[in-house]
Scaffold this active site. Structure first.
Site, PDB file in Angstrom:
ATOM      1  CD1 TRP A  98      -2.224  -2.052   2.018  1.00 59.09           C
ATOM      2  CD2 TRP A  98      -2.992  -1.228   0.075  1.00 59.09           C
ATOM      3  NE1 TRP A  98      -3.272  -2.838   1.596  1.00 59.09           N
ATOM      4  CE2 TRP A  98      -3.755  -2.358   0.412  1.00 59.09           C
ATOM      5  CE3 TRP A  98      -3.285  -0.552  -1.102  1.00 59.09           C
ATOM      6  CZ2 TRP A  98      -4.804  -2.828  -0.374  1.00 59.09           C
ATOM      7  CZ3 TRP A  98      -4.327  -1.012  -1.906  1.00 59.09           C
ATOM      8  CH2 TRP A  98      -5.074  -2.137  -1.529  1.00 59.09           C
ATOM      9  CG  ASP A 165      -3.114   4.314   4.165  1.00 53.24           C
ATOM     10  OD1 ASP A 165      -4.150   4.158   4.846  1.00 53.24           O
ATOM     11  OD2 ASP A 165      -2.848   3.619   3.174  1.00 53.24           O
ATOM     12  CE  LYS A 189      -8.446  -2.761   4.502  1.00 53.05           C
ATOM     13  NZ  LYS A 189      -7.733  -1.939   3.516  1.00 53.05           N
TER      14      LYS A 189
END
Ligand SMILES: *Cc1c(COP(=O)(O)O)cnc(C)c1O
Length: 359
Positions: A98, A165, A189
């Protein structure tokens, strides 16, 4: 009974799911479902305002930060961040796929310096001892590396604007917001379903955006002043925001993020202790960097051929979503906020039982 360890989308609080089912039938006692009502109705404007207030209360977000709810997932933020804030050079910490994807998008807008990477050991640790260049527009980190099970659990001091992030560990612990210029992530999430992205941005950054940008890409559009857009410049993702609203109410009812962190630590300790005790399994992440959210483990060398057998054994006992990401292999149990301690205990029992039968 199923124990849901999916990495995302993943388990949600039962109360949030129930409230959503009811809102789909009848939103705010209007006799009309939430999917069929205008986002300009007062009932909806109240949900938007309350959702923002829940964020501010739970994370202690100061007034000089804007809170936005956007579409497009965390992946859309990868280029939006660079489009808005990368004028010359940005620094990135490469702690996984990511993080790497975020850096790749930034390269479209300027120079990207990767200050450190843990690619040499398949991202199984968090790099330390690197230097952030003082002339960078910002430094980008990924606090929880969902795929590899590593986590930056403290709020670092940074000489430049720090952008994080936090897709997979937001609301799992208290965060010192003042140390960050921006925090963002996909909701799916820890704070809701897929479809809404949160962005918390210090307002002085918004005043300094230099590049000419399409309206939807410019963060100022979503804060906006005339009339105040408040994440409603265009139709917001109404249903995901509603689920987020209910999820945050649940976090608040348990005592907030400090209480959440206590429960998360208990759950993670329970599982990591079993991984370390059980001779059939080994953890893949460096111990000091172990994530409280995603617990990655594989079969010990001498039991490698038992992997499929354990997967099957666990499945029969009700475990769902424990297959590791293909780039790590083995198993990954995602034990986000809404994953109950009973589920973690059930997985631990399952590992103990498997050891008894096989080791
Ligand atoms: C899941 C995830 C993403 C991707 O989020 P999307 O909303 O699917 O774009 C980005 N970063 C991290 C850390 C993630 O866990």
């Amino acid at each position: 009974m199923k124990h849901n360890f999916n990495a995302g989308p993943c388990v949600l609080p039962k109360t949030a799911v129930e409230a959503t089912i009811e809102a789909i039938r009848n939103f705010d006692n209007t006799g009309i479902g939430i999917l069929e009502i205008s986002h300009r109705t007062p009932g909806w404007e109240r949900v938007m305002a309350e959702t923002e207030q829940l964020w501010r209360d739970l994370l202690n977000i100061p007034d000089n930060y804007a809170v936005m709810f956007l579409g497009g997932g965390a992946s859309t933020q990868f280029y939006t961040i660079a489009a808005n804030f990368l004028n010359k050079k940005a620094a990135y910490l490469e702690t996984g796929v990511w993080a790497k994807k975020a850096a790749k998008e930034a390269k479209l807008y300027g120079e990207v310096e990767t200050v450190a990477s843990s690619a040499d050991k398949n991202y199984s640790y968090i790099p330390k001892g690197y230097t952030v260049p003082a002339d960078a527009d910002y430094f980008h980190i990924t606090t929880n590396n969902t795929i590899y099970g590593t986590e930056i659990k403290t709020d670092m001091d940074c000489p430049v604007n720090l952008i994080a992030d936090m897709s997979s560990d937001i609301m799992s612990r208290p965060v010192d917001i003042k140390k960050y210029a921006m925090i963002y992530g996909g909701a799916q999430k820890n704070v809701g379903p897929a479809g809404v992205t949160f962005a918390i941005i210090r307002k002085d950054l918004l005043e300094k955006i230099q590049r000419k940008l399409p309206s939807m890409v410019n963060y100022n559009t979503h804060v906006g002043d005339e009339p105040k857009n408040n994440s409603m410049y265009n139709t917001p993702p109404v249903l995901p925001i509603f689920v987020m609203h209910e999820t945050l109410k649940w976090v608040k009812s348990l005592g907030g993020v400090a209480a959440m962190n206590k429960i998360n630590t208990q759950k993670a300790d329970l599982l990591y202790n079993e991984i370390d005790r059980n001779k059939m399994f080994v953890g893949t992440a460096a111990k000091e960097d172990r994530s409280l959210m995603n617990v990655c483990f594989v079969m010990a060398e001498q039991y490698k051929e038992k992997e499929a057998e354990f997967m099957d054994f666990a499945k029969k006992a009700g475990m769902v979503g424990i297959k590791g990401h293909r780039s790590v292999g083995g198993f990954r149990a995602s034990i986000y906020n809404a994953c109950p301690v009973e589920s973690v205990q059930a997985l631990v029992d399952c590992m103990k039982e498997f050891e008894k039968l096989n080791a």
